[in-house]
Design a protein around this motif. Structure first.
Motif, mmCIF file in Angstrom:
data_model
loop_
_atom_site.group_PDB
_atom_site.id
_atom_site.type_symbol
_atom_site.label_atom_id
_atom_site.label_comp_id
_atom_site.label_asym_id
_atom_site.label_seq_id
_atom_site.Cartn_x
_atom_site.Cartn_y
_atom_site.Cartn_z
ATOM 1 N N VAL A 190 5.288 33.297 29.921
ATOM 2 C CA VAL A 190 4.529 33.011 28.697
ATOM 3 C C VAL A 190 3.270 32.224 29.040
ATOM 4 C CG1 VAL A 190 4.549 31.707 26.531
ATOM 5 C CG2 VAL A 190 6.506 33.135 27.131
ATOM 6 N N VAL A 191 3.388 31.215 29.889
ATOM 7 C CA VAL A 191 2.225 30.389 30.252
ATOM 8 C C VAL A 191 1.208 31.234 31.010
ATOM 9 C CG1 VAL A 191 1.447 28.357 31.553
ATOM 10 C CG2 VAL A 191 3.597 28.264 30.263
ATOM 11 N N ARG A 192 1.680 32.065 31.943
ATOM 12 C CA ARG A 192 0.787 32.924 32.730
ATOM 13 C C ARG A 192 0.030 33.916 31.858
ATOM 14 N NH1 ARG A 192 3.794 35.945 35.008
ATOM 15 N NH2 ARG A 192 5.392 34.706 35.994
ATOM 16 N N GLN A 193 0.690 34.466 30.832
ATOM 17 C CA GLN A 193 0.074 35.492 29.995
ATOM 18 C C GLN A 193 -0.885 34.924 28.947
ATOM 19 O OE1 GLN A 193 3.492 37.611 28.504
ATOM 20 N NE2 GLN A 193 3.568 38.961 30.280
ATOM 21 N N LEU B 210 3.767 24.150 37.267
ATOM 22 C CA LEU B 210 2.728 24.135 36.238
ATOM 23 C C LEU B 210 1.849 22.918 36.451
ATOM 24 C CD1 LEU B 210 4.717 24.955 32.951
ATOM 25 C CD2 LEU B 210 3.284 26.512 34.280
ATOM 26 N N ARG B 211 0.737 22.891 35.738
ATOM 27 C CA ARG B 211 -0.129 21.723 35.743
ATOM 28 C C ARG B 211 -0.212 21.229 34.304
ATOM 29 N NH1 ARG B 211 -6.281 21.835 36.653
ATOM 30 N NH2 ARG B 211 -5.826 23.997 36.242
ATOM 31 N N LYS B 212 0.007 19.928 34.123
ATOM 32 C CA LYS B 212 -0.092 19.331 32.790
ATOM 33 C C LYS B 212 -1.464 18.680 32.683
ATOM 34 C CE LYS B 212 2.184 16.292 29.505
ATOM 35 N NZ LYS B 212 3.337 15.413 29.241
ATOM 36 N N LEU B 213 -2.211 19.095 31.654
ATOM 37 C CA LEU B 213 -3.544 18.565 31.450
ATOM 38 C C LEU B 213 -3.482 17.268 30.652
ATOM 39 C CD1 LEU B 213 -5.280 21.958 30.593
ATOM 40 C CD2 LEU B 213 -5.038 20.856 32.829
ATOM 41 N N ALA B 214 -4.593 16.534 30.655
ATOM 42 C CA ALA B 214 -4.656 15.244 29.957
ATOM 43 C C ALA B 214 -4.374 15.366 28.470
ATOM 44 C CB ALA B 214 -6.013 14.611 30.176
ATOM 45 N N ASP B 215 -4.699 16.512 27.867
ATOM 46 C CA ASP B 215 -4.480 16.694 26.422
ATOM 47 C C ASP B 215 -3.041 17.145 26.107
ATOM 48 O OD1 ASP B 215 -4.512 19.303 27.321
ATOM 49 O OD2 ASP B 215 -6.189 19.948 26.063
ATOM 50 N N GLY B 216 -2.184 17.201 27.133
ATOM 51 C CA GLY B 216 -0.785 17.555 26.916
ATOM 52 C C GLY B 216 -0.517 19.045 27.011
ATOM 53 N N LYS B 217 -1.536 19.854 27.250
ATOM 54 C CA LYS B 217 -1.345 21.293 27.392
ATOM 55 C C LYS B 217 -0.927 21.602 28.827
ATOM 56 C CE LYS B 217 -4.598 22.588 23.798
ATOM 57 N NZ LYS B 217 -5.866 23.289 23.508
ATOM 58 N N PHE B 218 -0.391 22.795 29.014
ATOM 59 C CA PHE B 218 0.112 23.223 30.314
ATOM 60 C C PHE B 218 -0.611 24.501 30.760
ATOM 61 C CE2 PHE B 218 3.374 20.687 28.401
ATOM 62 C CZ PHE B 218 3.875 19.922 29.441
ATOM 63 N N THR B 219 -0.790 24.616 32.069
ATOM 64 C CA THR B 219 -1.380 25.819 32.647
ATOM 65 C C THR B 219 -0.701 26.089 33.979
ATOM 66 O OG1 THR B 219 -3.448 26.895 33.252
ATOM 67 C CG2 THR B 219 -3.264 24.582 33.786
ATOM 68 N N THR B 220 -0.807 27.330 34.435
ATOM 69 C CA THR B 220 -0.192 27.676 35.724
ATOM 70 C C THR B 220 -1.033 27.140 36.854
ATOM 71 O OG1 THR B 220 -1.333 29.789 35.796
ATOM 72 C CG2 THR B 220 0.887 29.781 34.870
ATOM 73 N N THR B 221 -0.411 26.903 37.959
ATOM 74 C CA THR B 221 -1.132 26.466 39.169
ATOM 75 C C THR B 221 -1.294 27.637 40.101
ATOM 76 O OG1 THR B 221 0.934 25.777 40.170
ATOM 77 C CG2 THR B 221 -0.334 24.090 39.019
ATOM 78 N N LEU B 222 -0.727 28.786 39.711
ATOM 79 C CA LEU B 222 -0.785 29.981 40.564
ATOM 80 C C LEU B 222 -2.126 30.637 40.523
ATOM 81 C CD1 LEU B 222 2.664 31.484 39.516
ATOM 82 C CD2 LEU B 222 2.166 30.040 41.484
#
Length: 157
Positions: free
Chosen positions: A103-106, A145-157
């Protein structure tokens, strides 16, 4: 004094006995209702006890046979999320975490917890969202995953 006036009349005796029996019948009726109420409470208690026993049995079974990707912590089965290593494939993650990663990747960009819940078809009620936040944080802590300062998440791949 006449004998008829000294003794209560037959009608008075019958009326007195009727009143006495009606009071007794009312008391017995109340006792019967109390017994029925208690029987109903016992039936409910038996159902609750049976359900609790079934749940305990099911939990014991689950803990006794951990599935792939689970371990024991404080006697409870928990999912293991390994530390991400260079070249590691998401296939090492338990299936639930693989679905989260997908889900995060897409997503078009960084995602919020609510978006991941929606993407997985999971309720966004507070308890469910907090459980998902915990899983996302675990993936971030382990490098998936990487957690951003605003609390959102993104892939590190």
């Amino acid at each position: 004094m006449e004998a008829g006036h000294a003794k209560p009349e037959l009608r008075e005796l019958i009326a007195a006995r009727r009143t006495e029996l009606e009071l007794q019948a009312e008391k017995l009726s109340q006792q019967l209702q109390e017994v029925r109420d208690e029987l109903e409470e016992l039936t409910v208690a038996e159902r609750v006890a049976r359900r609790l026993a079934e749940q305990l049995h099911a939990e014991t079974e689950r803990e006794a046979t951990p599935s792939r990707g689970t371990g024991q912590v404080a006697g409870r089965a928990v999912l293991l999320v390994p530390q991400r290593e260079r070249g590691a494939d998401e296939a090492v993650l338990p299936a639930d975490y693989q679905r989260i990663m997908k889900v995060v990747r897409q997503a078009d960009g960084p995602v919020m917890v609510k978006q991941v819940c929606d993407g997985l078809g999971i309720s966004t009620e507070r308890a469910r969202a907090e459980a998902m936040r915990s899983q996302l944080n675990r993936l971030a802590e382990r490098g998936w995953l990487r957690k951003l300062a605003d609390g959102k998440f993104t892939t590190t791949l």
